[in-house]
Design an enzyme around this catalytic site. Structure first.
Site, PDB file in Angstrom:
ATOM      1  CB  SER A  21      42.730  44.687  41.391  1.00 27.15           C
ATOM      2  OG  SER A  21      42.584  45.866  40.648  1.00 27.15           O
ATOM      3  N   GLY A  92      48.546  47.405  32.406  1.00 27.52           N
ATOM      4  CA  GLY A  92      49.422  48.221  33.239  1.00 27.52           C
ATOM      5  C   GLY A  92      49.711  47.541  34.572  1.00 27.52           C
ATOM      6  CB  SER A 165      49.699  54.937  41.629  1.00 26.59           C
ATOM      7  OG  SER A 165      49.917  53.733  40.920  1.00 26.59           O
ATOM      8  CD  GLN A 167      48.477  49.922  37.517  1.00 24.65           C
ATOM      9  OE1 GLN A 167      49.213  50.685  36.895  1.00 24.65           O
ATOM     10  NE2 GLN A 167      47.424  49.345  36.965  1.00 24.65           N
ATOM     11  CG  ASP A 311      40.094  51.613  37.163  1.00 28.32           C
ATOM     12  OD1 ASP A 311      40.862  52.484  36.713  1.00 28.32           O
ATOM     13  OD2 ASP A 311      40.495  50.540  37.649  1.00 28.32           O
ATOM     14  NE  ARG A 342      40.003  54.105  31.106  1.00 24.84           N
ATOM     15  CZ  ARG A 342      40.241  53.079  31.902  1.00 24.84           C
ATOM     16  NH1 ARG A 342      40.294  53.257  33.219  1.00 24.84           N
ATOM     17  NH2 ARG A 342      40.411  51.877  31.399  1.00 24.84           N
TER      18      ARG A 342
HETATM   19  C1  S3P Z   1      45.043  48.982  39.672  1.00 28.97           C
HETATM   20  C2  S3P Z   1      45.311  50.266  40.078  1.00 28.97           C
HETATM   21  C3  S3P Z   1      44.799  51.465  39.401  1.00 28.97           C
HETATM   22  C4  S3P Z   1      43.655  51.123  38.457  1.00 28.97           C
HETATM   23  C5  S3P Z   1      43.945  49.915  37.623  1.00 28.97           C
HETATM   24  C6  S3P Z   1      44.181  48.705  38.515  1.00 28.97           C
HETATM   25  C7  S3P Z   1      45.606  47.851  40.429  1.00 28.97           C
HETATM   26  O1  S3P Z   1      45.830  52.052  38.650  1.00 28.97           O
HETATM   27  O2  S3P Z   1      43.369  52.229  37.630  1.00 28.97           O
HETATM   28  O3  S3P Z   1      42.886  49.641  36.749  1.00 28.97           O
HETATM   29  O4  S3P Z   1      45.144  46.701  40.263  1.00 28.97           O
HETATM   30  O5  S3P Z   1      46.517  48.081  41.241  1.00 28.97           O
HETATM   31  P1  S3P Z   1      46.876  53.122  39.279  1.00 28.97           P
HETATM   32  O6  S3P Z   1      47.690  52.441  40.294  1.00 28.97           O
HETATM   33  O7  S3P Z   1      47.696  53.598  38.118  1.00 28.97           O
HETATM   34  O8  S3P Z   1      46.003  54.214  39.852  1.00 28.97           O
END
Ligand code: S3P
Length: 425
Positions: A21, A92, A165, A167, A311, A342
């Site tokens: 991240s 993602g 989230s 992200q 995760d 998952r």
């Molecule tokens: C992440 C946020 C998480 C996590 C992903 C990395 C990030 O996802 O599962 O592996 O770096 O911001 P979500 O925001 O969809 O929960």
């Protein structure tokens, strides 16, 4: 691929790979800041290389001298229109965070991913970005990638997050930095806060009051030196392996312990694991972790802790198969929209090896302890499922065969070499 089984405990010391991240964000912040950013201990795994490729395609000079990654920042104003479709690969984080940057640009762009990413939901990001004035469109009017973005002038919003989230939150924050006015985000539950921390680190202003985040648009960020700590999500596989395999005594060096990420430490300790934190590096929010074998007992995992270990749930589920009692995981429906579903993948593959896992709408019920046996299992193209299955294979008497092990390169290209260096085969 035939997986290794352990004839001894895990012993010695290991430096796990850099945090994924933070590595992604170090490139993004470097690109949108003024001046040079140097990243020490960058994660050279497929996902983060996708982020580098995307920003190179946006005209950013990024150099890997073999040690550090050096980024010549362009600021938000001098990114360039890409010549081709941007490729986020399997990542993602790359796609969703970059959408927040692209939405406020003055050019048109299109971003796509691999087959798995092109099936993952994007409305969660596109919705709030559209409310800010962004123009984003999924394939054939759907929410799925490839996504076309018409750069637009953005305005601040007040946004209540419907899901936890990081992200989504981060995409809104990147858009907010380019928007007119002050944006406020109310988080449902606290998710990883690396974007907020890095806005501060890069000289920006942001206010965080529990679950309320406020940031003003039009800020200039300044390039920095970033040192990426080890990834607790990669350390997780060793935390569980060393807890379960007799005679283990393992040290994991310089692992990130940002409290928004350490749910796995809380849960494993609650289950009876013997984990100690030493050599605290406050500046980089990291510490060494010492793990010894322990008898584990079942637990319940739900609510606010879920985003702090989202995760790690596949590997926690494996730990629960070896724990005394029934472990219940709830409120984890987000696991269904990760690189693969998952919940299903964890239950299906571990059950092939003799585990007793029932799936529920939002989690799993895991009956332990169950001895695991050999068999043929599948990574589902998901790095974390692949690594979890290798840890499961350490525990079986008969061989385990893993299909699609190369998925592990997404976050941890040296996983097998690192793991095998700690055990007698
Ligand atoms: C992440 C946020 C998480 C996590 C992903 C990395 C990030 O996802 O599962 O592996 O770096 O911001 P979500 O925001 O969809 O929960």
């Amino acid at each position: 691929m035939k997986l290794l089984k352990a004839k001894s405990g895990l012993t010695g010391a290991l430096t796990v790979p850099a945090d994924k991240s933070i590595s992604h964000r170090s490139i993004m912040f470097g690109a949108i800041s003024q001046g040079k950013t140097t990243v020490h201990n960058f994660l050279r795994a497929e996902d983060c290389m996708s982020t580098i490729a995307v920003f190179k395609a946006l005209g950013v000079d990024i150099c890997d001298d073999g040690k550090e990654i050096i980024i010549e920042g362009k600021g938000f104003d001098h990114l360039q229109a890409p010549q081709n479709i941007l490729d986020a690969g399997n990542s993602g984080t790359t796609m969703r965070l970059v959408l927040g940057i692209l939405a406020g640009q003055s050019f048109h762009s299109k971003i796509a991913g691999d087959a798995s990413l092109n099936r993952r939901p994007m409305e969660r990001v596109m919705g709030p970005l559209r409310t800010m004035g962004g123009s984003l469109q999924g394939k054939d009017g759907s929410e799925y990638p490839p996504i076309e973005v018409e750069g637009s002038e953005l305005s601040a919003i007040t946004y209540e997050m419907p899901i936890a989230s990081a992200q989504v939150k981060s995409a809104i924050l990147f858009a907010a930095l380019q928007a007119k006015g002050t944006t406020t985000i109310f988080e449902k539950e606290k998710s990883r806060n690396h974007t907020e921390e890095m806005i501060k680190q890069f000289g920006g202003e942001i206010t965080v009051d529990d679950k309320t985040i406020t940031v003003a648009g039009g800020q200039q960020l300044i390039g920095q030196e970033v040192t990426v700590p080890g990834d607790i999500s990669s350390a997780a596989f060793y935390l569980v392996a060393a807890s379960l395999i007799p005679n283990s005594n393992l040290q994991l060096n310089h692992v990130g312990i940002n409290p928004t990420r350490t749910g796995i430490l809380d849960v494993l300790k609650e289950m009876g694991a013997d984990i100690q934190q030493v050599a605290l590096d406050k500046q980089n929010q990291a510490a060494d972790l010492l793990i010894k074998t322990a008898d584990l007992k079942a637990t319940e995992i739900s609510g606010e802790i879920i985003p702090r270990l989202i995760d790690e749930l596949p590997i926690i589920a494996l730990a629960a198969t070896q724990a005394e009692g029934t472990t219940v995981i709830r409120d984890a429906q987000e696991l269904k929209v990760k690189e693969t579903n998952r919940i299903d993948a964890t239950a299906q593959e571990l059950n092939k090896l003799g585990a007793k896992i029932e799936t529920t709408e939002d989690g799993m019920i895991i009956h332990g302890p169950t001895p695991l046996h050999g068999g043929s299992v599948e990574s589902h193209g998901d790095h974390r499922i692949g690594m979890m299955l290798q840890i499961a294979a350490l525990l079986t008497k008969d061989p385990v065969e893993l299909n699609n092990p190369e998925a592990i390169n997404i976050s941890y290209p040296n996983f097998f070499t690192d793991l095998y260096s700690l055990i007698e085969a």
